[in-house]
Design a protein around this motif. Structure first.
Motif, PDB file in Angstrom:
ATOM      1  N   UNK A  65       0.834  -1.203   0.000  1.00  0.00           N
ATOM      2  CA  UNK A  65       0.000   0.000   0.000  1.00  0.00           C
ATOM      3  C   UNK A  65       0.864   1.246   0.000  1.00  0.00           C
ATOM      4  N   UNK A  66       1.907   1.262   0.812  1.00  0.00           N
ATOM      5  CA  UNK A  66       2.783   2.429   0.879  1.00  0.00           C
ATOM      6  C   UNK A  66       3.430   2.715  -0.474  1.00  0.00           C
ATOM      7  N   UNK A  67       4.032   1.696  -1.078  1.00  0.00           N
ATOM      8  CA  UNK A  67       4.739   1.895  -2.341  1.00  0.00           C
ATOM      9  C   UNK A  67       3.797   2.335  -3.454  1.00  0.00           C
ATOM     10  N   UNK A  68       2.634   1.703  -3.549  1.00  0.00           N
ATOM     11  CA  UNK A  68       1.688   2.066  -4.602  1.00  0.00           C
ATOM     12  C   UNK A  68       1.105   3.463  -4.377  1.00  0.00           C
ATOM     13  N   UNK A  69       0.844   3.808  -3.116  1.00  0.00           N
ATOM     14  CA  UNK A  69       0.326   5.146  -2.811  1.00  0.00           C
ATOM     15  C   UNK A  69       1.362   6.210  -3.134  1.00  0.00           C
ATOM     16  N   UNK A  70       2.615   5.944  -2.770  1.00  0.00           N
ATOM     17  CA  UNK A  70       3.681   6.907  -3.060  1.00  0.00           C
ATOM     18  C   UNK A  70       3.931   7.011  -4.563  1.00  0.00           C
ATOM     19  N   UNK A  71       3.762   5.904  -5.274  1.00  0.00           N
ATOM     20  CA  UNK A  71       3.889   5.931  -6.727  1.00  0.00           C
ATOM     21  C   UNK A  71       2.875   6.888  -7.340  1.00  0.00           C
ATOM     22  N   UNK A  72       1.637   6.800  -6.874  1.00  0.00           N
ATOM     23  CA  UNK A  72       0.591   7.697  -7.365  1.00  0.00           C
ATOM     24  C   UNK A  72       0.880   9.141  -6.988  1.00  0.00           C
ATOM     25  N   UNK A  73       1.421   9.356  -5.797  1.00  0.00           N
ATOM     26  CA  UNK A  73       1.766  10.714  -5.370  1.00  0.00           C
ATOM     27  C   UNK A  73       2.859  11.302  -6.248  1.00  0.00           C
ATOM     28  N   UNK A  74       3.877  10.507  -6.542  1.00  0.00           N
ATOM     29  CA  UNK A  74       4.971  10.972  -7.403  1.00  0.00           C
ATOM     30  C   UNK A  74       4.448  11.293  -8.802  1.00  0.00           C
ATOM     31  N   UNK A  75       3.528  10.476  -9.287  1.00  0.00           N
ATOM     32  CA  UNK A  75       2.926  10.741 -10.595  1.00  0.00           C
ATOM     33  C   UNK A  75       2.203  12.091 -10.609  1.00  0.00           C
ATOM     34  N   UNK A  76       1.452  12.358  -9.550  1.00  0.00           N
ATOM     35  CA  UNK A  76       0.706  13.615  -9.475  1.00  0.00           C
ATOM     36  C   UNK A  76       1.646  14.806  -9.378  1.00  0.00           C
ATOM     37  N   UNK A  81       5.059  19.433 -11.976  1.00  0.00           N
ATOM     38  CA  UNK A  81       6.368  20.001 -12.328  1.00  0.00           C
ATOM     39  C   UNK A  81       6.680  19.857 -13.811  1.00  0.00           C
ATOM     40  N   UNK A  82       5.896  19.062 -14.514  1.00  0.00           N
ATOM     41  CA  UNK A  82       6.057  18.949 -15.971  1.00  0.00           C
ATOM     42  C   UNK A  82       5.248  19.981 -16.731  1.00  0.00           C
ATOM     43  N   UNK A  83       4.745  20.976 -16.015  1.00  0.00           N
ATOM     44  CA  UNK A  83       3.891  21.993 -16.614  1.00  0.00           C
ATOM     45  C   UNK A  83       4.549  22.707 -17.785  1.00  0.00           C
ATOM     46  N   UNK A  84       5.853  22.936 -17.703  1.00  0.00           N
ATOM     47  CA  UNK A  84       6.546  23.680 -18.748  1.00  0.00           C
ATOM     48  C   UNK A  84       6.420  23.057 -20.126  1.00  0.00           C
ATOM     49  N   UNK A  85       6.274  21.743 -20.181  1.00  0.00           N
ATOM     50  CA  UNK A  85       6.116  21.073 -21.476  1.00  0.00           C
ATOM     51  C   UNK A  85       4.828  21.532 -22.149  1.00  0.00           C
ATOM     52  N   UNK A  86       3.764  21.638 -21.360  1.00  0.00           N
ATOM     53  CA  UNK A  86       2.481  22.104 -21.908  1.00  0.00           C
ATOM     54  C   UNK A  86       2.550  23.582 -22.270  1.00  0.00           C
ATOM     55  N   UNK A  87       3.212  24.381 -21.427  1.00  0.00           N
ATOM     56  CA  UNK A  87       3.315  25.809 -21.707  1.00  0.00           C
ATOM     57  C   UNK A  87       4.127  26.070 -22.975  1.00  0.00           C
ATOM     58  N   UNK A  88       5.141  25.242 -23.201  1.00  0.00           N
ATOM     59  CA  UNK A  88       5.970  25.395 -24.396  1.00  0.00           C
ATOM     60  C   UNK A  88       5.379  24.693 -25.610  1.00  0.00           C
ATOM     61  N   UNK A  89       4.269  23.988 -25.404  1.00  0.00           N
ATOM     62  CA  UNK A  89       3.595  23.260 -26.480  1.00  0.00           C
ATOM     63  C   UNK A  89       4.528  22.255 -27.156  1.00  0.00           C
ATOM     64  N   UNK A  90       5.238  21.496 -26.334  1.00  0.00           N
ATOM     65  CA  UNK A  90       6.141  20.468 -26.842  1.00  0.00           C
ATOM     66  C   UNK A  90       5.761  19.113 -26.226  1.00  0.00           C
ATOM     67  N   UNK A 123       7.424  -1.645  -5.331  1.00  0.00           N
ATOM     68  CA  UNK A 123       8.569  -0.733  -5.269  1.00  0.00           C
ATOM     69  C   UNK A 123       9.236  -0.574  -6.632  1.00  0.00           C
ATOM     70  N   UNK A 124       9.137  -1.583  -7.480  1.00  0.00           N
ATOM     71  CA  UNK A 124       9.628  -1.438  -8.850  1.00  0.00           C
ATOM     72  C   UNK A 124       8.833  -0.390  -9.615  1.00  0.00           C
ATOM     73  N   UNK A 125       7.522  -0.391  -9.405  1.00  0.00           N
ATOM     74  CA  UNK A 125       6.666   0.628 -10.020  1.00  0.00           C
ATOM     75  C   UNK A 125       7.028   2.013  -9.516  1.00  0.00           C
ATOM     76  N   UNK A 126       7.354   2.101  -8.229  1.00  0.00           N
ATOM     77  CA  UNK A 126       7.758   3.390  -7.654  1.00  0.00           C
ATOM     78  C   UNK A 126       9.053   3.891  -8.282  1.00  0.00           C
ATOM     79  N   UNK A 127      10.025   3.010  -8.453  1.00  0.00           N
ATOM     80  CA  UNK A 127      11.297   3.390  -9.072  1.00  0.00           C
ATOM     81  C   UNK A 127      11.073   3.906 -10.485  1.00  0.00           C
ATOM     82  N   UNK A 128      10.257   3.198 -11.260  1.00  0.00           N
ATOM     83  CA  UNK A 128       9.973   3.616 -12.634  1.00  0.00           C
ATOM     84  C   UNK A 128       9.273   4.965 -12.666  1.00  0.00           C
ATOM     85  N   UNK A 129       8.338   5.194 -11.731  1.00  0.00           N
ATOM     86  CA  UNK A 129       7.609   6.454 -11.700  1.00  0.00           C
ATOM     87  C   UNK A 129       8.506   7.614 -11.302  1.00  0.00           C
ATOM     88  N   UNK A 130       9.428   7.378 -10.379  1.00  0.00           N
ATOM     89  CA  UNK A 130      10.381   8.424  -9.988  1.00  0.00           C
ATOM     90  C   UNK A 130      11.240   8.819 -11.182  1.00  0.00           C
TER      91      UNK A 130
END
Length: 217
Positions: A65-76, A81-90, A123-130
């Protein structure tokens, strides 16, 4: 998910305003604090949740539960923080970060699942998401830099990772009626650090005013 849906249009609508950066600097740590507290809360009650929601054969799987919850948090957080990609339209840059996440998943998940079972998959999913979040943020900052003040966000994430990991290591050593105490201690630590370290005086004033308004209703 509701916040992510609302964040996209909101962030795009204000990026030309003079105080846009200031708003971004408040929203990122505030959102990080909220989602990390939620991650630790779900971790604290994970065994109770599993008792209510799944059959006996999946009892004891609270470790994921911890790893999957943190994975979702990192995704959010990475979506913010990936906002600049949308602002730059790339938008094509998002493809590279997703490809990296898939590659790491293919390489890491079989190894970790073989050694650690469900916990390894989580935890593998968490590593990939990070990895995805880091590359997404890197591209974003290259094409449209935003002064996010990442240090505070990283600090909150590290506190969450520390208390969540300690809870996983100790398992049910510190529980009261099925509720783990270590994640709850982590929540208190996050709130303390956020209030005195992450948020400056102006941010604390805004948050205090907001809480007072909510309490009066």
């Amino acid at each position: 998910n509701a916040f992510e849906t609302a964040w996209g249009p909101f962030s795009l609508s204000i990026f030309k305003e003079n105080d846009a950066t200031r708003t971004y600097q408040l929203m990122l740590p505030l959102f990080t604090v909220l989602v990390c507290c939620m991650v630790l809360f779900l971790t604290a009650i994970s065994e109770l949740l599993l008792f209510l929601l799944v059959s006996d054969e999946y009892r004891g799987a609270g470790i994921v539960v911890f790893a999957l919850s943190l994975t979702k948090a990192v995704e959010a957080i990475g979506s913010m923080t990936g906002l600049g990609i949308s602002l730059a339209k790339k938008s094509y840059l998002k493809l590279y970060s997703h490809l990296l996440m898939i590659l790491i998943s293919v390489l890491v998940l079989p190894l970790l699942s073989k050694s650690f079972g469900l916990a390894g998959l989580a935890f593998g999913s968490l590593i990939a998401m990070v990895a995805w979040a880091i590359l997404e943020t890197h591209f974003s900052q290259r094409v449209h830099p935003i002064d996010w003040r990442f240090t505070n966000t990283i600090l909150i994430l590290l506190i969450t990772l520390f208390f969540g990991s300690v809870d996983q290591i100790t398992l049910t050593s510190y529980t009261v009626r099925g509720v783990s105490l270590i994640p709850l201690l982590g929540i208190l630590s996050i709130i303390f650090v956020a209030w005195f370290k992450v948020f400056d005086f102006a941010h604390r004033s805004l948050l205090t005013q907001f809480l007072h308004q909510k309490m009066r209703r």
